[in-house]
Scaffold this motif. Structure first.
Motif, PDB file in Angstrom:
ATOM      1  N   THR A  74      -7.073   4.037   0.946  1.00 20.47           N
ATOM      2  CA  THR A  74      -6.544   2.681   0.788  1.00 20.47           C
ATOM      3  C   THR A  74      -5.626   2.277   1.931  1.00 20.47           C
ATOM      4  OG1 THR A  74      -4.697   3.485  -0.548  1.00 20.47           O
ATOM      5  CG2 THR A  74      -6.685   2.792  -1.723  1.00 20.47           C
ATOM      6  N   ASP A  75      -5.650   3.022   3.017  1.00 17.73           N
ATOM      7  CA  ASP A  75      -4.803   2.683   4.156  1.00 17.73           C
ATOM      8  C   ASP A  75      -5.259   1.397   4.828  1.00 17.73           C
ATOM      9  OD1 ASP A  75      -2.736   4.434   4.414  1.00 17.73           O
ATOM     10  OD2 ASP A  75      -3.810   5.858   5.667  1.00 17.73           O
ATOM     11  N   SER A  76      -4.285   0.605   5.245  1.00 19.25           N
ATOM     12  CA  SER A  76      -4.560  -0.469   6.191  1.00 19.25           C
ATOM     13  C   SER A  76      -4.091   0.042   7.554  1.00 19.25           C
ATOM     14  CB  SER A  76      -3.812  -1.747   5.798  1.00 19.25           C
ATOM     15  OG  SER A  76      -2.425  -1.580   5.970  1.00 19.25           O
ATOM     16  N   ILE A 117       0.830  -1.202   0.000  1.00 17.93           N
ATOM     17  CA  ILE A 117       0.000   0.000   0.000  1.00 17.93           C
ATOM     18  C   ILE A 117       0.864   1.251   0.000  1.00 17.93           C
ATOM     19  CG2 ILE A 117      -1.681   1.323   1.350  1.00 17.93           C
ATOM     20  CD1 ILE A 117      -2.804  -1.378   2.278  1.00 17.93           C
ATOM     21  N   GLY A 157      -3.334   6.491  -0.606  1.00 17.88           N
ATOM     22  CA  GLY A 157      -4.415   6.915  -1.498  1.00 17.88           C
ATOM     23  C   GLY A 157      -4.957   8.284  -1.166  1.00 17.88           C
ATOM     24  N   THR A 209       0.243   3.334  -3.483  1.00 10.69           N
ATOM     25  CA  THR A 209      -0.672   4.471  -3.378  1.00 10.69           C
ATOM     26  C   THR A 209      -0.322   5.466  -2.287  1.00 10.69           C
ATOM     27  OG1 THR A 209      -2.142   3.356  -1.829  1.00 10.69           O
ATOM     28  CG2 THR A 209      -2.586   3.032  -4.185  1.00 10.69           C
TER      29      THR A 209
END
Length: 93
Positions: A81-83, A69, A76, A73
């Motif tokens: 789109t973060d985890s 990630i 993002g 991105t």
């Protein structure tokens, strides 16, 4: 991510269910336990080691996802789109 790890978890849980002794479930049925009692007092405790292992593996695999990630991105637009692990990395680096 879901297409990869949901089947893996289901296979682990299925293997745990298939490894359970049928005699134990039959003994619960003979003792007069309902289906609900059989699940909570027999099946669930016997499946606990497999379930804990599956959850620990899932947490480890989810934490490993941060590098992809961050590279692709950078979180993002607006962190869409973060985890959890990429968010922690981005906030505390």
């Amino acid at each position: 991510d879901a297409w990869t790890f949901i089947p893996f978890m289901m296979i682990m849980l299925l293997a745990g269910l298939q490894a359970m002794s049928r005699e134990v479930l039959e003994a619960a049925r003979v003792d007069g336990a309902t289906a609900w009692q059989t699940f909570w007092q027999v099946t669930f405790p016997l499946m606990l080691p497999v379930s804990v292992t599956a959850v620990i593996l899932r947490i480890i695999f989810k934490l490993k996802l941060a590098d992809i990630i961050i590279t692709v991105t950078s979180g993002g637009p607006g962190g869409a789109t973060d985890s959890i692990s990429s968010f922690i990395y981005r906030e505390y680096r």
